[in-house]
Design a protein around this motif. Structure first.
Motif, PDB file in Angstrom:
ATOM      1  N   PRO A  58       0.821  -1.215   0.000  1.00 28.64           N
ATOM      2  CA  PRO A  58       0.000   0.000   0.000  1.00 28.64           C
ATOM      3  C   PRO A  58       0.857   1.268   0.000  1.00 28.64           C
ATOM      4  CG  PRO A  58      -0.803  -1.577   1.628  1.00 28.64           C
ATOM      5  CD  PRO A  58       0.520  -2.090   1.140  1.00 28.64           C
ATOM      6  N   ILE A  59       0.464   2.224  -0.822  1.00 31.06           N
ATOM      7  CA  ILE A  59       1.189   3.495  -0.894  1.00 31.06           C
ATOM      8  C   ILE A  59       1.194   4.183   0.467  1.00 31.06           C
ATOM      9  CG2 ILE A  59       1.179   5.791  -1.941  1.00 31.06           C
ATOM     10  CD1 ILE A  59      -0.046   4.497  -4.452  1.00 31.06           C
ATOM     11  N   ALA A  60       0.065   4.121   1.181  1.00 32.00           N
ATOM     12  CA  ALA A  60      -0.029   4.804   2.471  1.00 32.00           C
ATOM     13  C   ALA A  60       1.047   4.324   3.437  1.00 32.00           C
ATOM     14  CB  ALA A  60      -1.417   4.589   3.069  1.00 32.00           C
ATOM     15  N   ASP A 110       1.809   3.820  -9.196  1.00 28.45           N
ATOM     16  CA  ASP A 110       0.920   3.404 -10.276  1.00 28.45           C
ATOM     17  C   ASP A 110      -0.462   3.998  -9.982  1.00 28.45           C
ATOM     18  OD1 ASP A 110       0.115   2.088 -12.526  1.00 28.45           O
ATOM     19  OD2 ASP A 110       0.107   0.079 -11.656  1.00 28.45           O
ATOM     20  N   HIS A 111      -1.143   4.551 -10.991  1.00 23.86           N
ATOM     21  CA  HIS A 111      -2.380   5.292 -10.698  1.00 23.86           C
ATOM     22  C   HIS A 111      -3.511   4.457 -10.089  1.00 23.86           C
ATOM     23  CE1 HIS A 111      -3.260   4.053 -14.946  1.00 23.86           C
ATOM     24  NE2 HIS A 111      -4.480   3.923 -14.471  1.00 23.86           N
ATOM     25  N   PRO A 112      -3.653   3.157 -10.356  1.00 25.82           N
ATOM     26  CA  PRO A 112      -4.776   2.437  -9.738  1.00 25.82           C
ATOM     27  C   PRO A 112      -4.702   2.341  -8.216  1.00 25.82           C
ATOM     28  CG  PRO A 112      -3.978   1.245 -11.650  1.00 25.82           C
ATOM     29  CD  PRO A 112      -2.972   2.307 -11.358  1.00 25.82           C
ATOM     30  N   GLY A 113      -3.544   2.565  -7.636  1.00 22.59           N
ATOM     31  CA  GLY A 113      -3.423   2.495  -6.187  1.00 22.59           C
ATOM     32  C   GLY A 113      -3.753   3.787  -5.469  1.00 22.59           C
ATOM     33  N   LEU A 114      -4.125   4.838  -6.196  1.00 23.75           N
ATOM     34  CA  LEU A 114      -4.341   6.133  -5.570  1.00 23.75           C
ATOM     35  C   LEU A 114      -5.537   6.154  -4.629  1.00 23.75           C
ATOM     36  CD1 LEU A 114      -3.681   8.667  -8.464  1.00 23.75           C
ATOM     37  CD2 LEU A 114      -2.223   8.181  -6.496  1.00 23.75           C
ATOM     38  N   GLY A 115      -6.588   5.411  -4.961  1.00 25.14           N
ATOM     39  CA  GLY A 115      -7.825   5.521  -4.200  1.00 25.14           C
ATOM     40  C   GLY A 115      -7.661   5.282  -2.724  1.00 25.14           C
ATOM     41  N   ASP A 129      -3.861  12.920 -16.536  1.00 24.58           N
ATOM     42  CA  ASP A 129      -5.222  12.791 -15.993  1.00 24.58           C
ATOM     43  C   ASP A 129      -5.412  11.532 -15.159  1.00 24.58           C
ATOM     44  OD1 ASP A 129      -5.856  15.139 -17.274  1.00 24.58           O
ATOM     45  OD2 ASP A 129      -6.770  14.166 -19.008  1.00 24.58           O
ATOM     46  N   SER A 130      -4.598  10.506 -15.386  1.00 28.30           N
ATOM     47  CA  SER A 130      -4.775   9.267 -14.635  1.00 28.30           C
ATOM     48  C   SER A 130      -4.470   9.445 -13.151  1.00 28.30           C
ATOM     49  CB  SER A 130      -3.909   8.150 -15.227  1.00 28.30           C
ATOM     50  OG  SER A 130      -2.530   8.399 -15.015  1.00 28.30           O
ATOM     51  N   TYR A 131      -3.760  10.503 -12.800  1.00 29.84           N
ATOM     52  CA  TYR A 131      -3.438  10.780 -11.394  1.00 29.84           C
ATOM     53  C   TYR A 131      -4.338  11.858 -10.799  1.00 29.84           C
ATOM     54  CZ  TYR A 131       0.624   8.155 -12.871  1.00 29.84           C
ATOM     55  OH  TYR A 131       1.428   7.170 -13.393  1.00 29.84           O
ATOM     56  N   HIS A 132      -5.398  12.215 -11.505  1.00 27.85           N
ATOM     57  CA  HIS A 132      -6.365  13.206 -11.032  1.00 27.85           C
ATOM     58  C   HIS A 132      -7.570  12.468 -10.468  1.00 27.85           C
ATOM     59  CE1 HIS A 132      -7.733  17.404 -10.992  1.00 27.85           C
ATOM     60  NE2 HIS A 132      -8.948  16.905 -11.161  1.00 27.85           N
ATOM     61  N   LEU A 133      -7.879  12.736  -9.225  1.00 28.02           N
ATOM     62  CA  LEU A 133      -8.945  12.018  -8.532  1.00 28.02           C
ATOM     63  C   LEU A 133      -9.599  12.939  -7.517  1.00 28.02           C
ATOM     64  CD1 LEU A 133     -10.229   9.150  -8.161  1.00 28.02           C
ATOM     65  CD2 LEU A 133      -8.534   8.763  -6.363  1.00 28.02           C
ATOM     66  N   PRO A 171     -10.762   2.680  -3.588  1.00 23.75           N
ATOM     67  CA  PRO A 171     -10.074   1.863  -2.581  1.00 23.75           C
ATOM     68  C   PRO A 171     -10.420   0.389  -2.749  1.00 23.75           C
ATOM     69  CG  PRO A 171     -11.021   3.815  -1.571  1.00 23.75           C
ATOM     70  CD  PRO A 171     -11.540   3.780  -2.988  1.00 23.75           C
ATOM     71  N   GLY A 172      -9.416  -0.453  -2.734  1.00 21.56           N
ATOM     72  CA  GLY A 172      -9.623  -1.884  -2.905  1.00 21.56           C
ATOM     73  C   GLY A 172      -9.516  -2.364  -4.340  1.00 21.56           C
ATOM     74  N   TYR A 173      -9.319  -1.426  -5.301  1.00 19.29           N
ATOM     75  CA  TYR A 173      -9.252  -1.861  -6.702  1.00 19.29           C
ATOM     76  C   TYR A 173      -8.083  -2.803  -6.964  1.00 19.29           C
ATOM     77  CZ  TYR A 173      -8.227  -2.077 -11.602  1.00 19.29           C
ATOM     78  OH  TYR A 173      -7.928  -2.571 -12.842  1.00 19.29           O
TER      79      TYR A 173
END
Length: 347
Positions: free
Chosen positions: A50-52, A64-69, A100-104, A310-312
């Motif tokens: 986890p990034i956190a 990686d952008h999918p882990g941002l949530g 844009d993939s890092y915009h959330l 989160p959880g993706y």
């Protein structure tokens, strides 16, 4: 300062070179208040760590952008580090939808460092068809290999059905049927590797081509746009990496972090140092040059951006294992899709 990147020359060589130049001084790419020492994690770490948690140790992270949530509360939004006009210029200068993939949730959580998407790869002299409808017949005449390791079975499936497998059942069935047909004639051991493993096999002459995997510009192979269904653009899922900043560690290094990010995304570094040291930059200017970049630019520009809830990441991994195991066990496509729908609707 400490940074974390991924354990492949594409991920660490340009960063290590900048650190080496900083320590040798003066750095021709510009001075920073203090150098960053970069640690490395395996490619699979993007899915497993986890990034956190990493933000407790590292000032700057390649993510990686999918882990941002699941990580936004641990990151510094880029709006706190850069003015709006500078962010707009970075967006305009990045390839495809990398920025844009890092915009959330209305904020920019990372800046694009590296750009990638799934494309076709082949040994010299082998031409992969531009359309999926020709692929099964083509596969009977060559040593084709798929890329189904880790999350990549699910990512190939998403590329084939443009991510609409929940709403477009027949597209999902068509995608799984084609994957099953191609896998039936492919080497199953090579086909369950990740992109680096498959590209190594192609470069070593163990197979002739792979119709869809994440491209690496440094391999001595022929890369081309991802195959497409009739009347559609090339189907692919955006990859690449971005630079994120730890909120827990920003207090005393804000100016140094800002200097590092500016330098890493500057034109001399992105268009000069990165290609020269084995990197694969996110700068639009590089993707407008020849060879690998121009040959796959249309795919990058059309690539689908994955969900970032989160959880993706865990769901992606489970979905990929479900598809890979189902294909190897020759589960009928409609039954396999039903299992996949259940996984997503009960996540």
């Amino acid at each position: 300062m400490r940074g974390l990147t991924w354990d492949h020359p594409r991920g660490y060589a340009p960063l290590d070179e900048l650190t080496r130049l900083d320590l040798a001084g003066p750095n021709p790419y510009g001075a920073v208040p203090e150098p960053i020492v970069w640690d490395r994690q395996p490619l699979e770490g993007f899915e497993s760590e986890p990034i956190a948690r990493l933000c407790e140790t590292y000032d700057v992270l390649v993510v990686d952008h999918p882990g941002l949530g699941a990580a936004v509360e641990s990151l510094v939004p880029m709006e706190e580090l850069f003015e709006a006009d500078e962010l707009s210029a970075l967006r305009a200068g990045s390839a495809g939808r990398s920025f844009d993939s890092y915009h959330l949730d209305g904020r920019q959580w990372a800046l694009p460092l590296d750009a990638a998407t799934q494309v076709a790869a082949a040994r010299q002299g082998v031409r992969v068809p531009a359309g999926w409808t020709e692929m099964a017949a083509f596969a009977r005449d060559v040593r084709m290999v798929l890329c189904l390791g880790g999350p990549h079975a699910f990512l190939m499936f998403c590329a084939l059905c443009s991510g609409d497998f929940l709403d477009e059942e027949e597209e999902g069935v068509r995608a799984l049927e084609l994957m099953a047909e191609l896998l039936a004639g492919a080497d199953p051991d090579l086909s369950t590797r990740n992109p680096i493993g498959v590209l190594d096999a192609l470069a070593a002459g163990e197979a002739d081509c792979c119709p869809l995997l994440y491209g690496y510009a440094t391999y001595p192979l022929t890369f081309s746009d991802a195959p497409a269904w009739p009347g559609r653009p090339p189907g692919s899922v955006l990859g690449g990496t971005g630079l994120a900043v730890s909120r827990a560690r920003i207090g005393t290094v804000r100016e140094a972090v800002r200097a590092h990010l500016r330098r890493l995304l500057s034109e001399p570094v992105q268009t000069g140092l990165f290609p020269a040291t084995g990197g694969q930059p996110a700068a639009r200017a590089v993707w407008e040059t020849g060879g690998f970049y121009r040959g796959t630019r249309a795919t990058l520009e059309a690539a689908w951006v994955r969900p970032r809830f989160p959880g993706y990441i865990a769901l992606q991994e489970r979905s990929s294992a479900l598809i890979r195991d189902g294909l190897l066990a020759r589960v009928p496509a409609r039954d396999l899709l039903k299992d996949l729908h259940h996984e997503w609707r009960h996540r």
